[in-house]
Write a protein that holds these residues in place. Sequence first.
Motif, PDB file in Angstrom:
ATOM      1  N   GLY A   1       0.831  -1.192   0.000  1.00 26.41           N
ATOM      2  CA  GLY A   1       0.000   0.000   0.000  1.00 26.41           C
ATOM      3  C   GLY A   1       0.867   1.244   0.000  1.00 26.41           C
TER       4      GLY A   1
ATOM      5  N   VAL B   1     -11.840   4.092  -1.153  1.00 25.49           N
ATOM      6  CA  VAL B   1     -11.205   2.879  -1.673  1.00 25.49           C
ATOM      7  C   VAL B   1     -11.342   1.787  -0.610  1.00 25.49           C
TER       8      VAL B   1
ATOM      9  N   ALA C   1      -9.058   1.486   2.632  1.00 26.39           N
ATOM     10  CA  ALA C   1      -8.352   2.739   2.927  1.00 26.39           C
ATOM     11  C   ALA C   1      -8.673   3.173   4.350  1.00 26.39           C
TER      12      ALA C   1
ATOM     13  N   ILE D   1      -3.646   3.734   1.570  1.00 36.29           N
ATOM     14  CA  ILE D   1      -4.456   3.121   0.525  1.00 36.29           C
ATOM     15  C   ILE D   1      -3.829   1.779   0.163  1.00 36.29           C
TER      16      ILE D   1
ATOM     17  N   LEU E   1      -2.965  -1.462  -1.985  1.00 35.37           N
ATOM     18  CA  LEU E   1      -2.845  -1.721  -3.420  1.00 35.37           C
ATOM     19  C   LEU E   1      -3.326  -3.146  -3.668  1.00 35.37           C
TER      20      LEU E   1
ATOM     21  N   SER F   1      -8.243  -1.530  -5.524  1.00 33.37           N
ATOM     22  CA  SER F   1      -7.658  -0.206  -5.345  1.00 33.37           C
ATOM     23  C   SER F   1      -7.986   0.689  -6.533  1.00 33.37           C
TER      24      SER F   1
ATOM     25  N   LEU G   1      -4.019   6.892  -8.463  1.00 35.89           N
ATOM     26  CA  LEU G   1      -3.003   6.860  -7.406  1.00 35.89           C
ATOM     27  C   LEU G   1      -1.943   7.929  -7.656  1.00 35.89           C
TER      28      LEU G   1
END
Length: 125
Positions: A55, A72, A75, A90, A92, A96, A102
């Motif tokens: 992340g 998200v 998140a 956040i 990944l 995501s 991003l």
Amino acid sequence: MTLSAPLKARANVRRFALSLPGAVEEFPWEEDAVVKVNKKIFVFLGSEGNTESPGISVKLKDEEVHGHAMAVPGAAPTAYGLGRHGWVSIPLTGESAPAEVLCDWVEESYRTIAPKRLVAELDAG
């Protein structure tokens, strides 16, 4: 070796962050990477070896952008009290945001942290 989608996203974010004026990568906590401008962190990238839960964390002052990032799945406000100051972590994952979004958030974080002269250089370039 083929990278997983989350690690590809991390690599794209890293590449983009390092392309910003004055950006430098540092490793203040062993393998955990950060990207700084003017000696201040604008994105936490975590460890490249973290394949379990990769992340990023960015500082998003704009309420609308912050809200979008918080939407998200997974998140959350960044730990260690950073969330109080607009930092969002956040994950990944497959759920995501797309790499383009991003990178927009990384740029927003950069603009919050960077000196005005470097933001002007970014805008001119």
